[in-house]
Design a protein around this motif. Sequence first.
Motif, mmCIF file in Angstrom:
data_model
loop_
_atom_site.group_PDB
_atom_site.id
_atom_site.type_symbol
_atom_site.label_atom_id
_atom_site.label_comp_id
_atom_site.label_asym_id
_atom_site.label_seq_id
_atom_site.Cartn_x
_atom_site.Cartn_y
_atom_site.Cartn_z
ATOM 1 N N ASP A 285 43.977 36.407 0.197
ATOM 2 C CA ASP A 285 42.973 35.561 0.851
ATOM 3 C C ASP A 285 42.205 34.679 -0.112
ATOM 4 O O ASP A 285 41.509 33.759 0.307
ATOM 5 C CB ASP A 285 41.963 36.444 1.605
ATOM 6 C CG ASP A 285 42.305 36.497 3.073
ATOM 7 O OD1 ASP A 285 43.498 36.303 3.404
ATOM 8 O OD2 ASP A 285 41.390 36.719 3.884
ATOM 9 N N SER A 286 42.310 34.981 -1.399
ATOM 10 C CA SER A 286 41.581 34.159 -2.373
ATOM 11 C C SER A 286 42.355 32.895 -2.736
ATOM 12 O O SER A 286 41.781 31.961 -3.296
ATOM 13 C CB SER A 286 41.299 34.967 -3.648
ATOM 14 O OG SER A 286 42.478 35.158 -4.416
ATOM 15 N N ILE A 287 43.638 32.848 -2.400
ATOM 16 C CA ILE A 287 44.469 31.695 -2.779
ATOM 17 C C ILE A 287 44.034 30.494 -1.951
ATOM 18 O O ILE A 287 44.223 30.460 -0.739
ATOM 19 C CB ILE A 287 45.968 31.999 -2.571
ATOM 20 C CG1 ILE A 287 46.389 33.183 -3.448
ATOM 21 C CG2 ILE A 287 46.812 30.761 -2.859
ATOM 22 C CD1 ILE A 287 47.811 33.666 -3.191
ATOM 23 N N SER A 288 43.397 29.534 -2.615
ATOM 24 C CA SER A 288 42.783 28.399 -1.913
ATOM 25 C C SER A 288 43.108 27.109 -2.634
ATOM 26 O O SER A 288 43.214 27.082 -3.856
ATOM 27 C CB SER A 288 41.255 28.545 -1.876
ATOM 28 O OG SER A 288 40.889 29.824 -1.413
ATOM 29 N N MET A 289 43.246 26.043 -1.881
ATOM 30 C CA MET A 289 43.397 24.710 -2.472
ATOM 31 C C MET A 289 42.184 23.863 -2.077
ATOM 32 O O MET A 289 41.796 23.822 -0.912
ATOM 33 C CB MET A 289 44.674 24.035 -1.942
ATOM 34 C CG MET A 289 45.990 24.640 -2.426
ATOM 35 S SD MET A 289 46.299 24.511 -4.230
ATOM 36 C CE MET A 289 46.165 22.727 -4.512
#
Lengths: 355, 355
Positions: A285-289
């Motif tokens: 869930d931390s993988i963000s763009m």
Amino acid sequence: MIQVGVNGYGTIGKRVADAVAAQPDMKLIGVAKTRPNFEAEAAVRKGYPLYAAIPDRADQFRDAGIDLAGEVEDMVMTADVVVDTTPSGIGADNCDLYERYDTPAILQGGEDADVADVSFNARANYDLARDDVDVARVVSCNTTGLSRLLAPLVEAYGVEKARVTLVRRGGDPGQTSRGPINDILPDPVTVPSHHGPDVNTIIPDVDIDTLGVKVPATLMHLHSVNVTLEAEPSAAEVRELLGAESRLFLVPEETGIDGTGKLKEFAMDTGRPRGDLWENCIWEDSISMEGDDLYLFQSIHQESDVIPENIDAIRALLDWEDRETSMRITDETLGVGLESLFDGRRQRVVPRSDG
Amino acid sequence: MIQVGVNGYGTIGKRVADAVAAQPDMKLIGVAKTRPNFEAEAAVRKGYPLYAAIPDRADQFRDAGIDLAGEVEDMVMTADVVVDTTPSGIGADNCDLYERYDTPAILQGGEDADVADVSFNARANYDLARDDVDVARVVSCNTTGLSRLLAPLVEAYGVEKARVTLVRRGGDPGQTSRGPINDILPDPVTVPSHHGPDVNTIIPDVDIDTLGVKVPATLMHLHSVNVTLEAEPSAAEVRELLGAESRLFLVPEETGIDGTGKLKEFAMDTGRPRGDLWENCIWEDSISMEGDDLYLFQSIHQESDVIPENIDAIRALLDWEDRETSMRITDETLGVGLESLFDGRRQRVVPRSDG
């Protein structure tokens, strides 16, 4: 069969020895230790031939009732390759011994890069170690974790710049005299920390700045990662890319794993030896763009993430298998790849299209 | 004289009350508290008129032998301004009461931004609160720390993008049931944390992404800061710029202060009340430039850095003084500005020309 000796039998050495013993194409011919402590007794109990790392101390082992198979020189003489897991700096000193018997050696990340012919990470530069190399250096736990993450990103998207804050555990669970207690320290206070330059020993061209912070925790490190990419994939695409890597474990949100404590608890529940986590643990869930900026959190188990790398380094150094084959054998025999526990779930996750 | 009431007398309230009492142009007309605990007794001992924040509980104070001056409504009626330091969410509920008596109010950063007419930081947007505002909100400790740092950088160089990892203390020293113990948690696990958007309530145009991590420490937060500037000053120039700000304390290397523990110890040695550190504490040696990327570490004392801001917010809200005058009076009466302890040293530092 590759005849492997392990010099040093502490945090890393005992894990490497177990991993070597589990490989179908390797034989553990012995381990060398300086002191007859609880780890030495465990080695004998497991049936590992035990060598005295320091000749003068053979008496101490005898007094403790521990049988020795000989001295470290005997082990180095017989071995096809030695994995040196002695404390930082000692590995460099031991190189004379390995050279004397023309025994290829693998050092750990605490040694200076220039002591070895090549710095090694299986995912990022396996083939470099196959080419007429006597001494390879498996980079440190943090550099291993960063190299595994950056290699697929460089290949898939190109990396403009990486900026990483490493929130580092103060010491391992067994290091009873380490701190801090109730403190947060810039460590080092100067920027960059050594980790960025160390990543460049593996992936020379990547532009990376790292900052280190030390905190009162012992279980794992945590990296706060920013990578400015040369492309703008969606977060879902990045998740899919990273999820396909066997040594990157994307921690699913629905597991309720919220920190390093639950990660270790989870690893023990799955029956992992010593609760080891060989994979980078990336919170899915931390993988963000944000535009071309990728952000994510990953935790790194400082005691074990380099273990599969040491095994692969053995095969690379002896030019025994290619990268894919070695990594597959290592992963299968150790049981690397927590993703497989969530296979049903994966089907649902891949089509996610949020950015 | 500005008649000031303080509603809530916990971590922030007791500090605001002391700071108000120290101002030459303010009179503390009372403090309101929900429970007769050790802090209520201390208020009475200091001679602060004590009001019951919850009418039904007046009996509890009587039973504890603590004299009340009345109920909170009496205090709000008399005050020219109320500083609300009640727990998050209660401040918003209290706004009806303040409106009923037409008493301007200052809320804390735990409230939603839209509850107030304006979010406030003295250095960055003082004048906004002077203009027909009933309710101002002093942003949280971390947002205050970031706003103080970014405002001069925006003015001097322009900011292309800021990326900050906030290594957050798990709880205050008095919050005995907070965690974590021996853990490092992404918190929140999603990116960005609320801090970036909160900075935009103060400096609307700055592009900032923030990530939060929680660790087992109680003394201060630590920010790992990256700011991509629109110019390429030397590190020495940035040090000089930041060193000139009264609420930014550049921690000199030769003091041997290596973390939040020694910072607090240092503050207590200087005689600071409660060991408070009202300034951002920026490790001078961490200030680094890599191309147009500025890096630094700063520690933020979560219990006290908003105190001078609350005092300035009072003057701004009543349009009592301009920014420079208010900040100067606040700083002089409280003793803000640890730089002055190192004045001899400063002379040596400024000409440093390393990049």
